[in-house]
Write a protein that holds these residues in place. Structure first.
Motif, PDB file in Angstrom:
ATOM      1  N   ASN A   7       0.758  -1.181   0.217  1.00 23.62           N
ATOM      2  CA  ASN A   7       0.017  -0.002  -0.194  1.00 23.62           C
ATOM      3  C   ASN A   7       1.020   1.355  -0.059  1.00 23.62           C
ATOM      4  O   ASN A   7       0.434   2.355   0.777  1.00 23.62           O
ATOM      5  CB  ASN A   7      -0.867   0.343   0.952  1.00 23.62           C
ATOM      6  N   PHE A   8       1.639   0.620  -0.794  1.00 27.58           N
ATOM      7  CA  PHE A   8       2.575   2.328  -0.274  1.00 27.58           C
ATOM      8  C   PHE A   8       2.279   3.145  -2.334  1.00 27.58           C
ATOM      9  O   PHE A   8       2.504   2.830  -2.767  1.00 27.58           O
ATOM     10  CB  PHE A   8       4.515   1.778  -0.496  1.00 27.58           C
ATOM     11  N   PHE A   9       3.043   4.489  -2.190  1.00 24.03           N
ATOM     12  CA  PHE A   9       2.439   5.204  -3.456  1.00 24.03           C
ATOM     13  C   PHE A   9       3.323   5.267  -3.978  1.00 24.03           C
ATOM     14  O   PHE A   9       4.304   6.250  -4.359  1.00 24.03           O
ATOM     15  CB  PHE A   9       1.859   6.537  -3.246  1.00 24.03           C
ATOM     16  N   LEU A  10       3.289   3.907  -4.800  1.00 24.41           N
ATOM     17  CA  LEU A  10       5.009   3.486  -5.983  1.00 24.41           C
ATOM     18  C   LEU A  10       4.157   3.191  -7.421  1.00 24.41           C
ATOM     19  O   LEU A  10       3.158   1.924  -6.793  1.00 24.41           O
ATOM     20  CB  LEU A  10       5.849   3.461  -4.885  1.00 24.41           C
ATOM     21  N   ARG A  11       4.307   3.590  -8.393  1.00 21.44           N
ATOM     22  CA  ARG A  11       4.489   3.087  -9.253  1.00 21.44           C
ATOM     23  C   ARG A  11       5.960   3.027 -10.057  1.00 21.44           C
ATOM     24  O   ARG A  11       5.985   3.890 -10.810  1.00 21.44           O
ATOM     25  CB  ARG A  11       3.452   3.815 -10.192  1.00 21.44           C
ATOM     26  N   LEU A  13       7.557   2.354 -13.435  1.00 22.90           N
ATOM     27  CA  LEU A  13       7.194   2.852 -14.916  1.00 22.90           C
ATOM     28  C   LEU A  13       8.599   1.418 -16.050  1.00 22.90           C
ATOM     29  O   LEU A  13       9.366   2.191 -15.596  1.00 22.90           O
ATOM     30  CB  LEU A  13       7.408   4.293 -15.085  1.00 22.90           C
ATOM     31  N   ARG A  35       7.331  13.238 -10.213  1.00 27.11           N
ATOM     32  CA  ARG A  35       7.108  13.465 -11.462  1.00 27.11           C
ATOM     33  C   ARG A  35       7.040  14.869 -11.683  1.00 27.11           C
ATOM     34  O   ARG A  35       6.784  16.235 -11.167  1.00 27.11           O
ATOM     35  CB  ARG A  35       5.832  13.570 -10.678  1.00 27.11           C
ATOM     36  N   GLN A  37       5.820  18.535 -13.099  1.00 27.30           N
ATOM     37  CA  GLN A  37       4.055  19.133 -13.460  1.00 27.30           C
ATOM     38  C   GLN A  37       4.313  20.650 -14.281  1.00 27.30           C
ATOM     39  O   GLN A  37       3.110  20.745 -14.984  1.00 27.30           O
ATOM     40  CB  GLN A  37       4.231  19.842 -11.963  1.00 27.30           C
ATOM     41  N   ILE A  41       9.923  21.900 -13.867  1.00 24.89           N
ATOM     42  CA  ILE A  41       8.932  22.263 -12.002  1.00 24.89           C
ATOM     43  C   ILE A  41       8.128  20.422 -11.580  1.00 24.89           C
ATOM     44  O   ILE A  41       7.582  19.941 -12.779  1.00 24.89           O
ATOM     45  CB  ILE A  41       7.627  23.188 -12.339  1.00 24.89           C
ATOM     46  N   PHE A  42       8.258  20.018 -10.582  1.00 22.12           N
ATOM     47  CA  PHE A  42       8.454  18.630 -10.531  1.00 22.12           C
ATOM     48  C   PHE A  42       7.258  18.289  -9.353  1.00 22.12           C
ATOM     49  O   PHE A  42       7.680  19.349  -8.551  1.00 22.12           O
ATOM     50  CB  PHE A  42       9.463  17.661  -9.961  1.00 22.12           C
ATOM     51  N   ALA A  43       6.675  17.727  -8.819  1.00 21.45           N
ATOM     52  CA  ALA A  43       6.378  17.308  -8.090  1.00 21.45           C
ATOM     53  C   ALA A  43       7.447  15.756  -6.819  1.00 21.45           C
ATOM     54  O   ALA A  43       7.804  15.166  -7.848  1.00 21.45           O
ATOM     55  CB  ALA A  43       4.813  16.476  -8.180  1.00 21.45           C
ATOM     56  N   TRP A  44       6.980  15.699  -6.173  1.00 28.14           N
ATOM     57  CA  TRP A  44       7.893  14.774  -5.129  1.00 28.14           C
ATOM     58  C   TRP A  44       7.405  14.072  -4.498  1.00 28.14           C
ATOM     59  O   TRP A  44       5.497  14.139  -3.928  1.00 28.14           O
ATOM     60  CB  TRP A  44       8.835  15.563  -4.223  1.00 28.14           C
ATOM     61  N   LEU A  45       7.272  12.610  -4.898  1.00 27.42           N
ATOM     62  CA  LEU A  45       6.791  11.730  -4.174  1.00 27.42           C
ATOM     63  C   LEU A  45       7.549  10.713  -3.238  1.00 27.42           C
ATOM     64  O   LEU A  45       7.759  11.392  -2.867  1.00 27.42           O
ATOM     65  CB  LEU A  45       6.408  10.513  -5.427  1.00 27.42           C
ATOM     66  N   PRO A  46       6.426   9.714  -2.770  1.00 27.31           N
ATOM     67  CA  PRO A  46       6.607  10.218  -1.243  1.00 27.31           C
ATOM     68  C   PRO A  46       8.169   8.990  -1.545  1.00 27.31           C
ATOM     69  O   PRO A  46       9.129   9.747  -0.289  1.00 27.31           O
ATOM     70  CB  PRO A  46       5.995   8.113  -0.827  1.00 27.31           C
ATOM     71  N   LEU A  49      10.516  11.964  -1.789  1.00 28.76           N
ATOM     72  CA  LEU A  49      10.807  13.266  -0.394  1.00 28.76           C
ATOM     73  C   LEU A  49      12.058  12.359   0.852  1.00 28.76           C
ATOM     74  O   LEU A  49      11.953  13.418   1.318  1.00 28.76           O
ATOM     75  CB  LEU A  49       9.596  13.442   0.306  1.00 28.76           C
TER      76      LEU A  49
ATOM     77  N   GLN B  69      -0.078   9.030   3.414  1.00 28.04           N
ATOM     78  CA  GLN B  69       1.614   9.018   2.807  1.00 28.04           C
ATOM     79  C   GLN B  69       1.554  10.444   1.858  1.00 28.04           C
ATOM     80  O   GLN B  69       1.028  11.216   1.557  1.00 28.04           O
ATOM     81  CB  GLN B  69       1.758   8.316   1.618  1.00 28.04           C
ATOM     82  N   GLU B  70       3.096  10.824   2.411  1.00 27.51           N
ATOM     83  CA  GLU B  70       3.454  12.140   1.968  1.00 27.51           C
ATOM     84  C   GLU B  70       4.344  12.621   0.984  1.00 27.51           C
ATOM     85  O   GLU B  70       5.001  11.767  -0.191  1.00 27.51           O
ATOM     86  CB  GLU B  70       4.395  12.746   3.627  1.00 27.51           C
ATOM     87  N   VAL B  71       3.403  13.697   0.246  1.00 32.03           N
ATOM     88  CA  VAL B  71       4.333  13.885  -1.262  1.00 32.03           C
ATOM     89  C   VAL B  71       4.176  15.012  -0.790  1.00 32.03           C
ATOM     90  O   VAL B  71       4.035  16.331  -0.551  1.00 32.03           O
ATOM     91  CB  VAL B  71       3.472  13.131  -2.241  1.00 32.03           C
ATOM     92  N   HIS B  72       4.930  15.945  -2.141  1.00 32.52           N
ATOM     93  CA  HIS B  72       4.753  16.894  -2.142  1.00 32.52           C
ATOM     94  C   HIS B  72       5.000  17.930  -3.444  1.00 32.52           C
ATOM     95  O   HIS B  72       5.965  17.381  -4.675  1.00 32.52           O
ATOM     96  CB  HIS B  72       6.458  17.831  -1.341  1.00 32.52           C
ATOM     97  N   PHE B  73       4.021  18.701  -3.189  1.00 29.22           N
ATOM     98  CA  PHE B  73       3.748  19.385  -4.929  1.00 29.22           C
ATOM     99  C   PHE B  73       4.293  20.820  -4.900  1.00 29.22           C
ATOM    100  O   PHE B  73       4.752  21.065  -3.644  1.00 29.22           O
ATOM    101  CB  PHE B  73       2.310  19.250  -4.957  1.00 29.22           C
ATOM    102  N   PRO B  74       4.749  21.371  -5.884  1.00 30.39           N
ATOM    103  CA  PRO B  74       5.780  22.425  -6.300  1.00 30.39           C
ATOM    104  C   PRO B  74       4.331  23.367  -6.138  1.00 30.39           C
ATOM    105  O   PRO B  74       2.788  23.934  -5.988  1.00 30.39           O
ATOM    106  CB  PRO B  74       5.737  22.178  -7.167  1.00 30.39           C
ATOM    107  N   PRO B  78       0.910  25.513 -13.661  1.00 34.94           N
ATOM    108  CA  PRO B  78       0.312  25.446 -14.430  1.00 34.94           C
ATOM    109  C   PRO B  78      -0.981  25.532 -14.222  1.00 34.94           C
ATOM    110  O   PRO B  78      -1.592  25.288 -13.918  1.00 34.94           O
ATOM    111  CB  PRO B  78       1.162  24.432 -15.391  1.00 34.94           C
ATOM    112  N   LEU B 123      -0.525   7.249 -12.213  1.00 33.26           N
ATOM    113  CA  LEU B 123       0.292   6.573 -11.932  1.00 33.26           C
ATOM    114  C   LEU B 123      -0.839   4.669 -11.632  1.00 33.26           C
ATOM    115  O   LEU B 123      -0.386   3.628 -11.480  1.00 33.26           O
ATOM    116  CB  LEU B 123       1.005   6.494 -10.309  1.00 33.26           C
ATOM    117  N   TYR B 124      -1.752   5.520 -10.741  1.00 30.12           N
ATOM    118  CA  TYR B 124      -3.014   3.702 -10.518  1.00 30.12           C
ATOM    119  C   TYR B 124      -4.431   3.894 -11.476  1.00 30.12           C
ATOM    120  O   TYR B 124      -4.419   4.454 -12.234  1.00 30.12           O
ATOM    121  CB  TYR B 124      -3.813   4.274  -9.179  1.00 30.12           C
ATOM    122  N   LEU B 132      -6.622   5.367  -1.394  1.00 31.09           N
ATOM    123  CA  LEU B 132      -5.231   5.838  -0.756  1.00 31.09           C
ATOM    124  C   LEU B 132      -5.278   7.387  -0.269  1.00 31.09           C
ATOM    125  O   LEU B 132      -5.734   7.801  -0.663  1.00 31.09           O
ATOM    126  CB  LEU B 132      -4.776   5.856  -2.282  1.00 31.09           C
TER     127      LEU B 132
END
Lengths: 586, 586
Positions: A7-11, A13, A35, A37, A41-46, A49, B69-74, B78, B123-124, B132
């Motif tokens: 159940n970890f948020f990871l996929r 590719l 990922r 954006q 400009i990127f989002a940080w997944l678990p 992070l 679960q922790e993530v981080h968006f910019p 856009p 991703l899902y 989730l």
């Protein structure tokens, strides 16, 4: 708490992202760390992070050890302080600007020199309050023209920026060295090879400036170093100026026909054919016409004279004329200046007007430091199809200044006398920099010294690109199967992989994971049911946790496999020994 | 490492900041926790950053315990995803928008529903991946019209925002309750009293919506509650609709002269004078003309009829017409609509045109739910200086809809039958909210269910304003001398204050600080030389570390004073017992 992959948020590719130019970008996206954006400009997944948090923790520890104190400034900053130091304009298109609902101007801060200066000015007033070093780990913004290479050159990125405040030059030196030493410890802990090179202090107005470069063939910066210990980036390299040469004041340049010789190569060949002597490119003076665009938008034509065997170096010329933007003169520029005959430009005009030394042409003329008084050159005559020889510097032409824009070559002597230099490439991973009194002067930061006299504070600025370093570490620690994190910043210490259909393996995997957690390891447990061992192993290799424990068929016999991600070594050990084995390897 | 005040970056201020409207703002600035950079935009100094980090840590622990679960968006996002859900326009002036060097549109994100939805979509793909819940602790931006009250309503602020993803309504309920429970634990750990109130789900398009309010007389939100357990904010309060009343279909309204009666008060007095009966304000129908400004910029005039003993509530009317903006109709509006006679407006016109039910006037007419069919009213006749009585709802006028915009009053019955409500004020400290399928629909987030059928995901959104809560905690935990932090988020656990000129006190202070540190306390040691005890005590009270140890004259006899910041109690104890005493109080 053991993190379970089910159940970890990871996929992960299988395909590389279409826009990935470099390994770190490719793998960090594929392995589920970041990922995109928007461009840069990127989002940080678990997973990402976690690595970022560990990297930041190492930086925080070393900043604290160096006596620096953490603060945090907003990203959204008002225009005024940046206006006061001229940076609002200087940044040109390089920053994001915006207005609020009342039409007040703001920017997304690229760095915070002004804000730190004003903060200290607000709160401190005496030499007794100093020295002081403040830092922040903060998201910064630059509107890069070509955001690329994933995190290596982003538009929103995390930086550790520190600023030191002293009231004496000796104090600044000490604060500078404390940060410099902290950087060395940080890079050592990260296992990141570095070279400290002299950097250009130029536009920022300071004195001492050094960059930490990670030497790598794919680096975007060029630096030089000598066997004797000299190291500098090409922008900062200083030419050893030869002694002036005596010359005959009564002699004069001789103009000669040189049809179809617009290049140095054709000119040398022609000269050797028609003149008495054996000439090489280094006997010719190459005059390059450049167009500067100043901050106020005005365009200025300048000419730079360099020995014909050297090119103009883009980075050196950029630094030399900063903050103006530089480009080669266009046909339109030549059309506006009929005195300049393309391909046949010399340091003086047919009308006898010298370029340089505030000549009547109004065009500024700059020279490479090697063109010392008394040296004699073959150069353009400013007449179509004609050159001149016996053109002597100091007698026949002067300069509005000497600038370092010629390319640096292997074998050039290091300025400190430590021998010839070699060229190498590197990536910038840190920058330590003495700002001096530029910001304190502009913003009025003064304190009372021991004698009750107001003195202007002297500052240093120290930056590490957190997300950039993370990408470089990923870049360096990878193979064709995926990432291979160093233990210092790995997202987890150990990944336990249970395989097969036998519940024994999954029970043992859960037990081992709990035992490892109890022993202080951060554990990722791949407990996914109905996923084949092959897929699990591929995922583990891609994700790059440094230590892997496979719990499979041997589980029934109490055996597991220790797998070192970096070496690839696998070893079957009794499950009861696994924790102790990994503890011993710490 | 013990933090020594002699070189800690802190300067307490004797004066309140000029722009401080509330206690938390005043004290956090004076005690050196934050510093204003622009309206609603603050820098965090070392003390403030410590409190913020501890608060965030509590939130992280409870999020992890809830399985999030922790993530981080910019922050820089856009335009496109916000365009797809209509929020780019809906936010109006409320967000910061900007363009990059290529003129592409961006915003500084106020929340990230779209980005989270798209990430999960990327991703899902299967019900097996759900449920989730993802969250981030991130700096957000809103271009508030009137940023004020320091951190309570800022333009750059830190939020924990979580988003849940389920494929069944029951799943959403479970995810929602997990977050709701986590919020209860967070506020309990922070010692922050809260009331969970029903909130309006309205514009966000969801179903269940609850706010966590901290009850306080200075709160900006009004909520109602009954002794029987009902609680809702006024926007969400639902009126119990009375049963319809029989009426005589053949009767008709009677118009009567009512000179100089433009208000309900004057109308009631006049009616009692000229009509047969004893009337109160509740017998009159008040018709309020409002001007809506729709997102596309068009202006629409609407009329709302409410019993004359109630006002229109600003917040309820805002929610009822969102996302349109609402204001009272202006004289210019009345000039454009000659049918509307200011002060004498009725639900139907002299020409016999009914308002409402798509009447020929083209003006939409809305009614309070209490105006049920058969009720008889005194109301305007749409003729200057004239009203009418025996005007019966359902017979003489209808409505384009029933809306809840009338003010809620003490004693109104709770909609769940739990008795009359009382009114109270509170500050919002959290919001849990079922978004339902709005975002998943707009952005195409679907997964395959157990039967291989594509189903749209249903989402929840859960927010806590980190910096806002920090300010509320500061606000609640303060006295006339300064801040009094609860142990859970205090910047330090203990402050040791050495006083006097005797080096014994300073030596003992240093030793005690080291001993406390070794016992696991975070220690601030006031080792400043040549600062008077009075100044040191004042600073300690202002900064608000909950436990203080004074090491002064008694030091020579091995005695120190324990000082509890909250109670003010001081007690002399042997220095050798100090650590044990504080450990026991933990």
């Amino acid at each position: 708490m053991v993190t379970r992959l089910s159940n970890f948020f990871l996929r992960t590719l299988r395909e590389d992202p279409a826009d990935a130019e470099v390994t770190s970008h490719r793998l960090l996206v594929r392995a589920g760390y970041i990922r995109r954006q928007a461009p840069g400009i990127f989002a940080w997944l678990p997973l990402g992070l976690r690595v970022k948090a560990r990297l930041e923790q190492i930086i925080r520890e070393e900043m604290a050890a160096a006596g620096a104190q953490e603060v945090h400034f907003p990203a959204l900053m008002p225009r005024e302080p940046y206006e006061a130091t001229g940076r609002w304009e200087e940044y040109g298109d390089g920053i994001f600007r915006l207005q609020d609902r009342k039409d007040a101007d703001y920017l997304l801060a690229p760095t915070h020199e002004e804000a730190f200066t004003l903060l200290v000015k607000d709160l401190y007033s005496s030499y007794k309050d100093l020295p002081l070093t403040l830092y922040q780990i903060q998201d910064k913004y630059r509107d890069e023209a070509r955001p690329r290479a994933g995190l290596l050159r982003g538009r929103e990125f995390t930086m550790k920026d520190a600023y030191s405040f002293d009231y004496t030059d000796a104090g600044l030196d000490a604060s500078y060295m404390a940060q410099r030493d902290a950087y060395e410890r940080i890079f050592q802990r990260l296992g990141l090879e570095y070279v400290i090179v002299q950097a250009d202090a130029g536009a920022m107005g300071g004195s001492r400036s050094e960059e930490f470069l990670h030497p790598t063939a794919v680096g975007e910066d060029t630096f030089v170093r000598s066997a004797g210990g000299y190291a500098a980036n090409v922008e900062a390299f200083e030419t050893i100026v030869p002694a002036a040469v005596e010359y005959d004041a009564d002699d004069a340049p001789v103009i000669f026909d040189s049809p179809d010789t617009p290049t140095i190569e054709t000119l040398v060949a022609h000269s050797n054919a028609v003149l008495d002597g054996e000439y090489t490119a280094s006997d010719t003076l190459k005059n390059v016409v450049l167009a500067l665009t100043h901050l106020d938008g005005t365009r200025e034509i300048v000419i730079v004279g360099v020995p014909g065997d050297r090119d103009i170096d883009d980075k050196r010329v950029e630094v030399a004329f900063a903050p103006a933007e530089v480009e080669p003169a266009t046909d339109a520029d030549f059309a506006k200046h009929p005195l300049l005959v393309k391909g046949y430009i010399g340091p003086w005009t047919e009308q006898g007007q010298l370029l340089g030394e505030e000549s009547a042409t109004g065009i500024r003329y700059f020279l490479d430091p090697r063109v010392v008084d008394g040296t004699s050159w073959i150069t353009g005559a400013n007449i179509d199809q004609k050159h001149a020889h016996s053109v002597v510097a100091g007698r026949d032409f002067g300069a509005d200044g000497y600038i370092e824009v010629a390319s640096v070559r292997e074998g050039d002597p290091a300025p400190d006398g430590s021998g010839p230099v070699t060229l190498a490439r590197g990536m910038e991973i840190g920058h330590v920099f003495q700002l001096g009194r530029k910001y304190a002067d502009a913003l009025g930061l003064q304190v009372l010294d021991e004698n009750g006299k107001l003195v202007t504070v002297t500052m240093g600025s120290y930056g590490i690109g957190v997300t950039r370093i993370l990408a470089i570490i990923a870049e360096l620690n990878s193979d064709d199967k995926g990432l291979v994190w160093p233990a210092s910043v790995a997202p987890f210490d150990v990944q336990v992989v249970a395989t097969g259909k036998d519940s024994t393996a999954f029970e043992l995997g859960a037990q081992l994971s709990a035992d490892l957690e109890a022993a202080g390891f951060d554990v990722l447990y791949d407990d996914r049911p109905k996923v084949s061992p092959g897929v699990k192993f591929k995922d583990a290799e891609l994700v790059g946790v440094p230590k892997i424990i496979i719990v499979g068929r041997g589980a029934a016999d109490g055996e597991v496999e220790l797998w070192d991600r970096r070496s690839g070594d696998r070893e079957v050990v009794p499950a009861s020994e696994a924790v102790a084995r990994l503890t011993a390897q710490r």
